[in-house]
Design an enzyme around this catalytic site. Sequence first.
Site, PDB file in Angstrom:
ATOM      1  N   LYS A 192     -23.083  38.932  30.640  1.00 30.24           N
ATOM      2  CA  LYS A 192     -22.237  38.666  31.636  1.00 30.24           C
ATOM      3  C   LYS A 192     -21.477  39.602  32.426  1.00 30.24           C
ATOM      4  O   LYS A 192     -20.999  40.652  31.592  1.00 30.24           O
ATOM      5  CB  LYS A 192     -21.075  37.528  31.236  1.00 30.24           C
ATOM      6  CG  LYS A 192     -20.566  36.701  32.095  1.00 30.24           C
ATOM      7  CD  LYS A 192     -19.644  35.821  31.604  1.00 30.24           C
ATOM      8  CE  LYS A 192     -18.872  35.154  32.818  1.00 30.24           C
ATOM      9  NZ  LYS A 192     -17.921  34.087  32.001  1.00 30.24           N
ATOM     10  N   SER A 228     -18.143  29.447  33.916  1.00 28.26           N
ATOM     11  CA  SER A 228     -18.324  30.676  34.837  1.00 28.26           C
ATOM     12  C   SER A 228     -19.563  31.531  34.379  1.00 28.26           C
ATOM     13  O   SER A 228     -20.078  32.180  34.974  1.00 28.26           O
ATOM     14  CB  SER A 228     -17.258  31.616  34.889  1.00 28.26           C
ATOM     15  OG  SER A 228     -16.841  32.211  33.564  1.00 28.26           O
ATOM     16  N   SER A 282     -16.436  28.353  29.858  1.00 25.51           N
ATOM     17  CA  SER A 282     -17.256  28.963  30.507  1.00 25.51           C
ATOM     18  C   SER A 282     -18.645  29.280  29.720  1.00 25.51           C
ATOM     19  O   SER A 282     -19.634  29.750  30.601  1.00 25.51           O
ATOM     20  CB  SER A 282     -16.890  30.352  31.086  1.00 25.51           C
ATOM     21  OG  SER A 282     -16.101  30.003  32.329  1.00 25.51           O
TER      22      SER A 282
END
Length: 490
Positions: A36, A164, A188
């Site tokens: 990420k 996310s 997330s």
Amino acid sequence: MLRKLSLKYNIFTSIALTNLESNSVGSLAATSYALKDNIVTRDAPTTCSSKILANYVSPFESTVSRLLAEEGSQLVGKTNMDEFGMGNSSLNSHFGPTLNPLYEQKSDIVDLKEKEFWIRGEKITQDITFQKQDAGSYLHRKYLVPEVKLDYKIDPEMRIVGGSSGGSAAAVAADLVDYAIGTDTGGSVRLPSCYTSIFGFKPSYGRISRWGLIPYAQSLDTVGIMSKNIKLVRKVFSILDKHDTSDPTSISEEKRIYDDKVDSIIKIGIPAEMSFDGLENDVKEKWSKLLKRLQKLPNFELFLISLPSLSKSLPAYYTLVTSEASSNLARYDGIRYGYRTGEYTSLEPEFAKTRSEGFGAEVKRRIILGSYSLSSYGYNSHFMNATNVRSKLIQEFNSIFKGPHMLNKHRNPNGIDFILCPTATSLPPLVSQYQKITPVESYMNDILTVPFSLAGLPVINIPLGRSIGFQLAGQLGHDYKVLKLAQMMD
Ligand code: GLN
């Protein structure tokens, strides 16, 4: 194939171009992963999918990426996300939305100029191969970074990927990597894993080092692991599960529990507050079937439990994360690093213009909300109230678990071993539907994931059909037991 799918669903913010010498040593040799883009690496940009960090390259390496490299895992690229981790759709990105690869996207969404790279803030238009350099040097890989182009044509039938960590989930779901690293502050890792039908594990708070994770709300931020293969999730966790002196909230070695034994009769608590109310029909149906199946198994006992503070956890979560975020994001002033506005007049401070141009709408909204909660008007009524709800919720969780807490020896012989509940109330909405809802309506999608984050508990999304999943949570520190049961239920 990797490039093509990445472009179609807008998965990566940067992709390693070189064929890295594949490392044949280490327990993760021959595995590939995606990271990420809020976790720093020295040889690729780390953007948090924000304009304010669009060309930022860190001078140091995160503990997570260092440990994975030491075990021979190959980093394929950094993944798109909601800006600074704020959101649950992966639509809030400066680089455009990531879409859900479980649904067919008919048109390519990013028009990429083949030979443009951004390295350390410089645009390089030719093909350059960086040599591995002397110790202390970092430019030995080459990364391709998509041009920012905001006029996407998104198929009206496309569904959100969740967020996310949407890019990380999509990379796994599209089979571009063996596993991906995401981060989970309030869901997330779990929500996009649910929407893409993969495993998504959020460990106990403090178990994986946050060194090099750009903070959103550091009292809740955790690094998580996503894969289609539960055994690989466990393997990667066992490599990352180490005390790190660089992270002050990292759990000490002696407090870590490695035991993964589950009792012969497994007691599962189903929170009444998280069970059926508000579940969409498809989710309700799968969930009821699962409960019926478990009820018939001789080694499972199901109990309906009640945690009264659950109903207040969503507002408490949003008060706390926005407060922490408003303070954390104060560092982006365009002076020390990151984006700086091109022109400004002396009538307004340069940093104000930089911030208003550099942050997206959702980030600004949260800075305003958080600043209010921390102000003299909001502190007692908002921030302290939320802190009290969080403490109460932690006590309620503690009192229902059988096993002792990682940090305290209290036992409840009549307690339960695990908690089970759905991960999302509905299937992933259509992008066009989601774009119409209000911010508060979008926060409601986190209602089932935030309670475990507030209490720091280990919890995993287990897929249960297309875009549906359920969460299995355990007592603080019982990470290996959660992984063991997830493997048994697979
Ligand atoms: N959707 C939640 C939020 O926006 C959770 C995000 C996260 O876990 N990073 O705060």
